[in-house]
Design an enzyme around this catalytic site. Structure first.
Site, mmCIF file in Angstrom:
data_model
loop_
_atom_site.group_PDB
_atom_site.id
_atom_site.type_symbol
_atom_site.label_atom_id
_atom_site.label_comp_id
_atom_site.label_asym_id
_atom_site.label_seq_id
_atom_site.Cartn_x
_atom_site.Cartn_y
_atom_site.Cartn_z
ATOM 1 N N ARG A 197 36.412 78.800 83.141
ATOM 2 C CA ARG A 197 35.551 79.965 82.878
ATOM 3 C C ARG A 197 36.275 81.073 82.113
ATOM 4 O O ARG A 197 35.652 82.031 81.678
ATOM 5 C CB ARG A 197 34.957 80.501 84.188
ATOM 6 C CG ARG A 197 33.885 81.557 83.979
ATOM 7 C CD ARG A 197 33.145 81.922 85.257
ATOM 8 N NE ARG A 197 33.995 81.981 86.428
ATOM 9 C CZ ARG A 197 34.868 82.973 86.675
ATOM 10 N NH1 ARG A 197 34.995 83.981 85.859
ATOM 11 N NH2 ARG A 197 35.603 82.930 87.761
ATOM 12 N N TYR B 147 14.613 83.006 66.238
ATOM 13 C CA TYR B 147 14.417 81.918 67.195
ATOM 14 C C TYR B 147 13.691 82.427 68.443
ATOM 15 O O TYR B 147 14.029 83.481 68.986
ATOM 16 C CB TYR B 147 15.788 81.343 67.560
ATOM 17 C CG TYR B 147 15.738 80.237 68.567
ATOM 18 C CD1 TYR B 147 15.256 78.983 68.214
ATOM 19 C CD2 TYR B 147 16.153 80.443 69.872
ATOM 20 C CE1 TYR B 147 15.200 77.955 69.146
ATOM 21 C CE2 TYR B 147 16.100 79.421 70.801
ATOM 22 C CZ TYR B 147 15.620 78.178 70.439
ATOM 23 O OH TYR B 147 15.569 77.176 71.363
HETATM 24 C C1 LIG Z 1 18.195 76.042 69.268
HETATM 25 C C2 LIG Z 1 18.485 77.359 68.701
HETATM 26 C C3 LIG Z 1 19.016 78.399 69.470
HETATM 27 C C4 LIG Z 1 19.280 78.256 70.952
HETATM 28 O O1 LIG Z 1 20.258 77.321 71.230
HETATM 29 P P1 LIG Z 1 20.325 76.521 72.613
HETATM 30 O O2 LIG Z 1 21.505 75.642 72.426
HETATM 31 O O3 LIG Z 1 19.031 75.814 72.795
HETATM 32 O O4 LIG Z 1 20.528 77.553 73.681
HETATM 33 C C5 LIG Z 1 19.299 79.598 68.849
HETATM 34 N N1 LIG Z 1 19.046 79.778 67.540
HETATM 35 C C6 LIG Z 1 18.529 78.811 66.766
HETATM 36 C C7 LIG Z 1 18.269 79.087 65.322
HETATM 37 C C8 LIG Z 1 18.221 77.568 67.310
HETATM 38 O O5 LIG Z 1 17.689 76.613 66.540
#
Ligand SMILES: *Cc1c(COP(=O)(O)O)cnc(C)c1O
Length: 385
Positions: free
Chosen positions: A48, A102
């Site tokens: 961690r 996102y």
């Molecule tokens: C998938 C994605 C995320 C989030 O990532 P995770 O690994 O699912 O937490 C953030 N930004 C973009 C552009 C993504 O495609």
């Protein structure tokens, strides 16, 4: 090696590898220990603390790719996003956030910033003016994502970096869609780079991970919060991710080569109304793409004409998978209206240009002719009568 700058494929293959002194194995050994000696050790290692041997070393590959001093790995993209945001924003601070980001990131902001006393403004659009308009006296962070999801709109990286610096604001980018193979925001002045490593870094749709890259100073600051929040990546996944990243450059280049050809094919097809791909001359930000991207990435989206049933089209695909997520070596398609943007009201969704006919296409490494054949046969089966 001497002073000569090492190439991207060499960084992917070799940077940050752990030398195996015992057996001279060709790949990095995996250290699964959660307990490390402390006597006569400068570093107190613990998972961690983000400093187990595999975490520490793979972070160097990410920093080398993004051309930054330091990097850090997380258990997901959102763990990286939230750690960055909460490291630079305190109660009473304000963030300027790009409008179409996102969905999970938007949800994090809208659901939790208020409880932390953090204010935010989403920009009206992606122009520099609209970012500038949102800046307040207490603005501490400008957050962008380019190319954006799902319409692949671009933000001018150099202009954002300049704007942020002139106001003494930290700039952060989600560089997931482009990858450092296509775009290196730090070289244009953006402070913090974030990745969902679940996507192109992993590239085989089997790893959940996140990453950041920045100056040592910024990474230390983020580390200081992240070590208390948790969210480190297991060393087994780190090791898997190192293996995946060896092919990052060749995968992304193969994928974007396919994407460009598929975009051209779709643009010519009478059954397709609009194609959104920064590599097309018709794309609203094509000129900007040419200046800040090397190649145009492997994500695109398109609208089937109303003569076709989108759900039936996706169900008729035999090779391309209608599945969530993106960036794997296999091609996938989704309907944003039913997935990433399903929670928006219809009018908000339409205002963002996300129609019911819009399909987002994550282009894989399959043979181009097979992808085209698959799309053609699915179109022929999904025409409305
Ligand atoms: C998938 C994605 C995320 C989030 O990532 P995770 O690994 O699912 O937490 C953030 N930004 C973009 C552009 C993504 O495609």
């Amino acid at each position: 090696m001497s002073k000569q700058k090492i190439g991207q494929n060499t960084i992917c293959t070799h940077s940050g590898a752990i030398v195996d002194p015992l057996f001279q194995g060709a790949v990095s050994p995996i250290y699964l220990s959660t307990s490390y000696g402390f006597l006569d050790q400068e570093t107190k290692r613990y998972p961690r603390y983000f400093n187990t041997p595999n975490q520490e070393h793979l972070s160097k590959k990410i920093a080398a790719l993004e051309d930054t001093e330091a990097g850090m790995l997380f258990s997901s993209g959102l763990a990286a996003v939230s750690a960055v945001m909460l490291s630079f924003l305190k109660s009473g601070d304000h963030a300027v956030v790009q409008n179409d980001i996102y969905g999970g990131t938007r949800n994090f902001i809208e659901s939790h910033f208020k409880a932390y006393g953090i204010q935010y403004t989403f920009t009206k659009d992606l122009s520099i003016n609209s970012f500038e308009e949102c800046i307040q006296k207490n603005t501490k962070l400008i957050y962008i994502e380019t190319p954006s999801n799902p319409l692949l709109k671009l933000v001018d990286l150099f202009a954002i970096a300049k704007l942020a610096k002139s106001h003494n604001i930290v700039s952060a980018i989600d560089n997931t869609f482009a990858t450092p193979i296509v775009q290196k925001p730090h070289t244009l002045g953006i402070d913090v780079i974030i990745h969902s490593a679940t996507k192109y870094f992993g590239g085989h749709s089997d790893i959940s991970a996140g990453a950041i890259a920045s100056t040592q100073n910024n990474v230390d600051k983020i580390w200081n919060l992240a070590k208390d929040f948790g969210g480190n990546l297991s060393d087994f996944s780190v090791w898997m991710l190192e293996r995946s990243m060896k092919t990052l450059a060749i995968r992304v280049k193969a994928q974007q080569k396919n994407a460009k050809k598929l975009a051209r094919f779709l643009e010519k097809h009478s059954g397709i109304d609009n194609v959104y791909y920064p590599g097309l001359k018709s794309h609203e930000h094509h000129q900007l793409a040419k200046t800040q991207m090397k190649g145009f990435g492997a994500m695109l989206s398109f609208e089937l004409s109303n003569a076709y049933d989108t759900v039936l089209f996706l169900k008729s695909l035999k090779l391309i998978k209608p599945s969530m997520s993106l960036a794997g070596v296999e091609s996938t398609m989704i309907l944003p209206a039913l997935t990433s943007h399903a929670l928006l009201s219809e009018s908000d969704r339409f205002a963002q240009g996300i129609t019911d006919q819009l399909i987002r296409f994550s282009v894989g490494i399959e043979s181009k002719k097979d992808l085209i054949y698959d799309i053609e046969q699915a179109l022929s089966l999904s025409k409305k009568h």
